[in-house]
Design a protein around this motif. Structure first.
Motif, PDB file in Angstrom:
ATOM      1  N   PRO A 123       0.826  -1.211   0.000  1.00  0.00           N
ATOM      2  CA  PRO A 123       0.000   0.000   0.000  1.00  0.00           C
ATOM      3  C   PRO A 123       0.865   1.268   0.000  1.00  0.00           C
ATOM      4  CG  PRO A 123      -0.257  -1.246   2.052  1.00  0.00           C
ATOM      5  CD  PRO A 123       0.699  -1.998   1.189  1.00  0.00           C
ATOM      6  N   ARG A 124       0.324   2.280  -0.603  1.00  0.00           N
ATOM      7  CA  ARG A 124       1.024   3.565  -0.650  1.00  0.00           C
ATOM      8  C   ARG A 124       0.827   4.324   0.656  1.00  0.00           C
ATOM      9  NH1 ARG A 124      -0.478   2.320  -5.713  1.00  0.00           N
ATOM     10  NH2 ARG A 124       0.783   3.081  -7.445  1.00  0.00           N
TER      11      ARG A 124
ATOM     12  N   GLY B 232      -3.361   2.021  -8.967  1.00  0.00           N
ATOM     13  CA  GLY B 232      -3.823   2.469  -7.667  1.00  0.00           C
ATOM     14  C   GLY B 232      -3.354   3.840  -7.241  1.00  0.00           C
TER      15      GLY B 232
END
Length: 81
Positions: free
Chosen positions: A2-3, A42
């Motif tokens: 995830p960022r 994303g």
């Protein structure tokens, strides 16, 4: 992976510092962050325009690809809050 979430101001600072740390992009910086819907990878932000020290086309031929590489790496690490 995830960022990490960042505000627009934080992202501008991160991008500005990254561009300043690269010999090919020193003196160039983003004018702003463009928020958009998440892309296929994303990411929900991008930078469409840089301002810099030169209007010379030869300089831009070096700066723009180097800047795009730096920005794309950052886009894989961070998301806009």
């Amino acid at each position: 992976m995830p960022r990490e979430l960042k505000t627009e101001q934080e992202l501008l600072e991160i991008v500005t510092n990254a561009l300043g740390a690269n010999a090919d992009t020193t003196g160039w910086g983003p004018t702003g962050i463009q928020e958009h819907a998440e892309d296929a990878e994303g990411c929900n932000w991008d930078i469409n325009y840089l301002h810099g020290d030169s209007k010379n086309a030869d300089v831009k031929e070096i700066v723009m690809p180097a800047a795009a590489e730096i920005i794309n790496k950052l886009r894989k690490q961070y998301a806009l809050q």
